[in-house]
Write an enzyme that holds these catalytic residues in place. Structure first.
Site, PDB file in Angstrom:
ATOM      1  CG  HIS A 192      -2.557  -3.413   7.912  1.00 33.62           C
ATOM      2  ND1 HIS A 192      -3.033  -4.732   7.524  1.00 33.62           N
ATOM      3  CD2 HIS A 192      -3.513  -2.692   7.065  1.00 33.62           C
ATOM      4  CE1 HIS A 192      -3.915  -4.689   6.772  1.00 33.62           C
ATOM      5  NE2 HIS A 192      -4.534  -3.622   6.480  1.00 33.62           N
TER       6      HIS A 192
ATOM      7  CD  GLU B   3      -3.310  -0.540   1.716  1.00 29.98           C
ATOM      8  OE1 GLU B   3      -3.828   0.551   2.004  1.00 29.98           O
ATOM      9  OE2 GLU B   3      -4.249  -1.378   1.642  1.00 29.98           O
TER      10      GLU B   3
END
Lengths: 436, 436
Positions: free
Chosen positions: B286, B49
């Protein structure tokens, strides 16, 4: 494996020209193809342009005794058109779909809808591991103004990487046995590359993988002049298809290589010659290739330390550089189209605002309302073109970055030329050639 | 390689949540990520990402001393979001873009535009060949009604095939030395799989490749409860993100395996725990994974002849069957949508004919002209949906055919259970496990 091990491999390759509703005499040709394959009982038949899965199922049924193993490679919207029939059980199957494959708005060319791919099957024949690849690259519709050139170069590079991925001969690792890194004993690539032998993509593929061309290596050749696989004698081939090569073109190939410990030779190579002696029409608009290869055991040779200097290594480096440049031109083109589409979007939005103002007023309000929907359509269309070419640029950039990485390593290797690390980068190619 | 060879590998993995304009405190988090990576000096940092190439370039510059090698994997329209930073030179780079990755009309989910992929880099560290993979699979937006389930299963299967493609441990070939088929000595897979540990795709991936889960294998674990990588304590994580798992979910992994002749252990595994002690906000939504792996030389063991009966082999067979069924359901769904789009096209054509008749007449001719363009738009839109779902069905069929082939081989192997061929199919999995 016994020291006197020897294997004969009979291979058949054909671009079948099997477009439903468009290709002439398709059903009859498929029937005759089935008959020929049953009669000749090759080890492997690798076919392209079998666009209809019904044709594959027909052949599968017809060939079930002589070729108990078969696979159809599905991809894209229509399918890859690739299929294989094998006398030997297939151990593994996988495929790689090319990232770039033409443009969706070139509907009359249609390649984009096919999802062109490379299929791989792994066979174990008498203890020998054979990786057989079948592929079909993007067609070349105009030799003079080939808008798909960069895509085909990227496809050739991806194909080379896909082949190396499964069968790469890594440089000898210190402390490891002589050929620990081998995986396939024999690599075979058949298909319609849509590239002439001297085309950049074709040279890059052969140089990078070390694959040898059956036509150039065979001891006994019978077939069309210069090994051409599209010939003017073929009634399905027009002069337009051949472009500036009225005598024919060679774009279908049987390529192969083996690892150290084996040697391979092409005993015979035969092509059809534009007509079928038993019928008034040929099997396809392409000529079939039929090769008989012999794989023999040969004592493993000590991997020669690559001794080439930069001059000897230059062919592959030059090809990499040339491919890098071509991809760069493709990227510039893709970005130009994306920018153009961006301007169209901007213009469309302006028109939409203007129409909204007009529609709200009294003058020409009906016309404004009428034009509103086409403007939205224009913006959406331009948006799709923008996204597509952004994706194209990303795909080309990716291939270029991979080439850049390889060239960077080559440069480092040249800098360290006198040191043992010289073997690192191009040892791979050097070993491949030495082994053969 | 010396018999007492030992290598310590420190690995960092993080889904960075780097969406331009949308992710909060992106610049600050990237800066702190760079600081952490510089401070800790891992062997490898694998990130997901990183959607903006500018962020990658920023990190590349910042990390240039501690991590001289770096690569950004480009694909799709936006990019794969994957990048790597390595202390060691990268020998080879390649990537595999997943065939299926959501739907273009689910713009708010956006996965389709990213071209989710698996990136591979090959490193040579002290004579050891390390294949490091980084990947990010399609997100799961709803656990209860997961419309992307079949796509994620297909991605997991493609990933497993891609890994095997480079590092497969073929069954022992008669006559060949003990471990001729090895290529990579160590395989490492890091990334955001968007799958829980017991999810079908995750189990299939691990069983088929023989990869071990660092969280389950580590000798010393420090971090969030149950190894979760999305935790409620993280201020960027909403309860909606966690769905029916309010305590957190584990969807990011460090997985590894080695070939015969080596053994690997995970000395420590650490995760961040939802907050950064030096800052008010965490590094991402995350949690990061930090693993210390030890690779040691171990005398090559004789490959044990797989002695499992069908019962012992059933886990992987059951997983393959389950995946086959799920893909089948995905195919049915894709075909339903294609059929639905087909009906809409038919209806649109009917409406268009009616409108043409009306426009030619005098009654409601203005309305008819007004509705003409939206009808054309409807037909074109439905056409695009039709083509997309046809392509989706082809992609799912392809994965299903590959599973079918494997299951077919397994069945044959079971039939020949008492003969030596029993080792053929699942010997691969059995050997992987035995070697570890």
């Amino acid at each position: 494996m016994k020291p006197n091990f020897s294997l004969r491999l009979r291979v058949f390759n054909l671009n079948c020209w099997g477009i439903p509703f468009l290709s002439k005499h398709r059903a009859g040709r498929m029937e005759r193809l089935g008959d020929l394959l049953n009669l000749e009982s090759f080890d492997l038949a690798l076919l392209q342009e079998v666009w209809s899965e019904q044709d594959f199922q027909y052949l599968r049924q017809k060939l079930s005794l002589a070729y108990p193993a078969a696979h159809y490679f599905r991809s894209g919207i229509i399918g890859s058109g690739l299929c294989v029939f094998s006398k030997h059980p297939i151990q593994e199957i996988t495929q790689h779909v090319y990232t770039l494959n033409g443009y969706p708005y070139m509907i009359h060319h249609g390649d984009w809808f096919c999802g062109k791919a490379a299929g791989l099957l792994v066979l174990h024949i008498n203890g020998l591991v054979l990786n057989a690849y079948v592929t079909h690259l993007h067609a070349e519709y105009s030799r003079e103004k080939d808008i798909y050139f960069a895509h085909r170069v990227a496809q050739a590079w991806e194909l080379a990487q896909f082949i190396q991925c499964r069968a790469q001969f890594l440089p000898h690792q210190p402390g490891s046995p002589s050929h620990t890194s081998k995986k396939a004993d024999v690599v075979l690539l058949c298909g319609d590359l849509n590239m002439h032998p001297k085309d950049l993509g074709c040279c890059l593929l052969k140089e990078w993988t070390g694959l040898q061309d059956a036509y150039l290596e065979t001891q006994d050749y019978k077939g069309s002049d210069e090994g051409c696989t599209m010939v003017p004698k073929n009634c399905y081939v027009s002069q337009q298809d051949l472009g500036p090569f009225p005598c024919g073109i060679r774009i279908d190939y049987v390529l192969y290589k083996v690892v150290s410990g084996f040697c391979i030779s092409c005993k015979t190579l035969q092509t059809t010659t534009g007509h079928d002696p038993h019928s008034s029409t040929p099997l396809s608009d392409h000529e079939a290739l039929m090769a008989t290869l012999y794989v023999r055991h040969s004592p493993p040779q000590q991997s020669p330390t690559p001794t080439q200097g930069p001059a000897e290594r230059s062919p592959v480096i030059n090809l990499l550089k040339e491919a890098w440049t071509e991809l760069g031109m493709g990227i510039a083109q893709a970005r130009w189209w994306a920018t153009f589409a961006g301007y169209v979007i901007g213009l469309g939005l302006l028109v939409l605002m203007l129409l909204s103002v007009l529609a709200a007023g009294e003058v020409a309000s009906e016309v404004a309302v009428l034009l509103w929907t086409p403007s939205v359509g224009l913006i959406l269309g331009a948006g799709a073109v923008y996204l597509f070419h952004m994706q194209e640029a990303k795909g080309l950039c990716r291939a270029q970055a991979e080439l850049q990485h390889v060239l960077g390593r080559a440069k480092k290797t040249q800098e360290l030329d006198s040191e043992p690390q010289v073997a690192e980068l191009l040892g791979q190619q050097a070993e491949n050639r030495a082994e053969q």
